[in-house]
Design an enzyme around this catalytic site. Structure first.
Site, mmCIF file in Angstrom:
data_model
loop_
_atom_site.group_PDB
_atom_site.id
_atom_site.type_symbol
_atom_site.label_atom_id
_atom_site.label_comp_id
_atom_site.label_asym_id
_atom_site.label_seq_id
_atom_site.Cartn_x
_atom_site.Cartn_y
_atom_site.Cartn_z
ATOM 1 N N ARG A 1 42.617 41.381 44.297
ATOM 2 C CA ARG A 1 43.470 40.830 45.345
ATOM 3 C C ARG A 1 44.944 41.182 45.152
ATOM 4 O O ARG A 1 45.427 41.301 44.027
ATOM 5 C CB ARG A 1 43.310 39.305 45.398
ATOM 6 C CG ARG A 1 41.916 38.876 45.832
ATOM 7 C CD ARG A 1 41.697 37.384 45.663
ATOM 8 N NE ARG A 1 40.380 37.006 46.178
ATOM 9 C CZ ARG A 1 39.239 37.072 45.470
ATOM 10 N NH1 ARG A 1 39.276 37.494 44.204
ATOM 11 N NH2 ARG A 1 38.088 36.731 46.009
ATOM 12 N N HIS B 1 40.230 44.301 47.635
ATOM 13 C CA HIS B 1 39.405 45.503 47.421
ATOM 14 C C HIS B 1 39.733 46.652 48.369
ATOM 15 O O HIS B 1 38.843 47.342 48.877
ATOM 16 C CB HIS B 1 37.924 45.151 47.534
ATOM 17 C CG HIS B 1 37.400 44.312 46.401
ATOM 18 N ND1 HIS B 1 38.004 44.253 45.169
ATOM 19 C CD2 HIS B 1 36.307 43.497 46.323
ATOM 20 C CE1 HIS B 1 37.310 43.450 44.373
ATOM 21 N NE2 HIS B 1 36.279 42.974 45.055
ATOM 22 N N HIS C 1 31.725 48.074 41.455
ATOM 23 C CA HIS C 1 31.402 46.698 41.841
ATOM 24 C C HIS C 1 29.894 46.446 41.886
ATOM 25 O O HIS C 1 29.394 45.814 42.813
ATOM 26 C CB HIS C 1 32.032 46.395 43.198
ATOM 27 C CG HIS C 1 32.321 44.943 43.435
ATOM 28 N ND1 HIS C 1 31.332 43.979 43.526
ATOM 29 C CD2 HIS C 1 33.491 44.283 43.600
ATOM 30 C CE1 HIS C 1 31.890 42.798 43.759
ATOM 31 N NE2 HIS C 1 33.201 42.953 43.802
ATOM 32 N N GLU D 1 33.802 43.715 36.386
ATOM 33 C CA GLU D 1 34.606 44.802 36.945
ATOM 34 C C GLU D 1 35.787 45.093 36.022
ATOM 35 O O GLU D 1 36.718 44.299 35.926
ATOM 36 C CB GLU D 1 35.111 44.410 38.329
ATOM 37 C CG GLU D 1 34.031 43.996 39.309
ATOM 38 C CD GLU D 1 34.559 43.035 40.351
ATOM 39 O OE1 GLU D 1 35.434 43.442 41.155
ATOM 40 O OE2 GLU D 1 34.123 41.862 40.370
#
Length: 378
Positions: free
Chosen positions: A108, A133, A205, A342
């Protein structure tokens, strides 16, 4: 479009990817086949890597998505351990980033904006008040060029993200390579150059379930995170700027703990994330690959170890999965049936001067590597 010298620096690498033979290590052929057609008629392909142990990775040119990852358990039985779909059409319905390459900025950015060299750049606010993203059409929603890599059991995905795409400055030439070794390692290498100052934070992801993608929740998986600190977040999941100690909190995974052991505790940070959806500050001593995480699934014995060059790792416990998505082989993806790890720079780094920088400038190259090693326990 005229490219600067810095952007052209990677062109020989891109050209190389177009002339290779399609044979990986020890002559292993990278298989490719149709996977569907986009609404505009563009073809999407699936490419398959297989190693000597029978481990298999399948990835498609749409989003660089890893659609399948087949790994042996302690008895040698292969099973698919990532969430996803059997058909392209389901990936086009905006699922939660299953298996995709994420960019230009993974995670973010607060209020969908950042300032770089005195100029404010406006991005999409596609996650409440924030940018997530890469925006409404990030790297996960475009077709990549994909070619086998000469002399390796690997696929190189490449594309140019144009200046202004999703609001980001600079023509960014990107290459992401998936390599499968005979040691059951999946290596993900990221490279990028730009002709203008920009911000870059690429990640992968995949949603994992080491028991098998259709095997229920992941709460019994034992997780270790090599991190003494994490970045607490606001109620919109933007870091507060603090690097808080994990000691004495539900965020302490320095020793293996079941994912579900403390996920329901009355903790303000767990409430903000509806579970775990936070960045851990990895304990690093150098600049190369270092241990980030280890996961053990007790029933099958499957293990996954992650090493990375990145300073952080986002652990997401599948909090927003709700059973509405039907995945491969009819699997219902219910609450917490997959988890993500991630590797990344920290969320909102462009707005957090104390965080490691994500700025990339002309004449420099963005590089990042992450290695997922799969094994078994007795």
């Amino acid at each position: 479009m005229t490219l600067s010298r810095s952007l052209l620096a990677l062109v020989p690498l891109a050209i190389l990817c177009t002339v290779i033979t399609g044979l990986g290590q020890a002559g292993t052929a990278v298989k490719r086949a149709p996977f569907g057609t986009m609404p505009d008629g563009a073809a999407v392909e699936v490419l398959t890597l297989t190693n000597a142990a029978g481990m298999e990775v399948r990835a498609i040119t749409y989003g660089g998505i890893i659609t399948s990852l087949r790994v042996p358990d302690r008895t040698g039985k292969l099973d698919d351990i990532v969430l996803g779909f059997d058909r392209l059409d389901d990936y086009l319905k905006d699922p939660p980033f299953f298996g995709a390459i994420i960019g230009r900025y993974g995670n973010r950015i607060a209020r969908g904006q950042f300032v770089l060299d005195g100029k404010t750049y406006k991005l999409a606010t596609n996650n409440g008040p924030n940018h997530l993203h890469g925006g409404t059409k990030g790297f996960d929603k475009v077709i990549w060029k994909a070619e086998p890599v000469a002399g390796k059991n690997a696929i190189a995905f490449s594309r140019t993200s144009a200046d202004g795409e999703e609001g980001y400055p600079g023509n960014l030439l990107v290459q992401v390579t998936y390599t499968l070794t005979d040691r059951n390692e999946l290596i993900v290498d990221y490279r990028a150059t730009t002709d203008k100052p920009t911000v870059v934070n690429l990640t992968q992801h995949s949603y994992f379930n080491l028991a098998g993608q259709a095997s229920g929740d992941i709460l019994g998986h034992q997780l270790m995170l090599n991190a003494d600190r994490y970045t607490p977040v606001s109620d919109t999941l933007i870091p507060t700027g603090e690097l808080a100690p994990v000691a004495g909190t539900p965020f302490d995974f320095r020793k293996p703990v079941a994912i579900g052991a403390r996920i329901g505790q009355p903790d303000a940070q767990l409430k903000n994330g509806l579970g775990y959806d936070h960045n851990w500050v990895l304990n690093r001593t150098a600049t190369g690959l270092e241990l980030a995480a280890r996961v053990v699934e007790p029933k099958t014995g499957r293990t996954m170890e992650i090493r990375t060059t990145e300073p952080g790792i986002q652990f997401y416990s599948g909090n927003f999965l709700d059973g509405k998505l039907t995945g491969k082989q009819g699997a219902q993806y219910k609450h917490r049936t997959g988890f993500c790890l991630e590797t990344q720079h920290y969320p909102d780094s462009p707005n957090q001067p104390k965080f490691p920088s994500t700025t990339v400038r002309p004449g420099t190259e963005y590089r990042s590597s992450t290695v997922f090693t799969f094994g078994v326990t007795k």
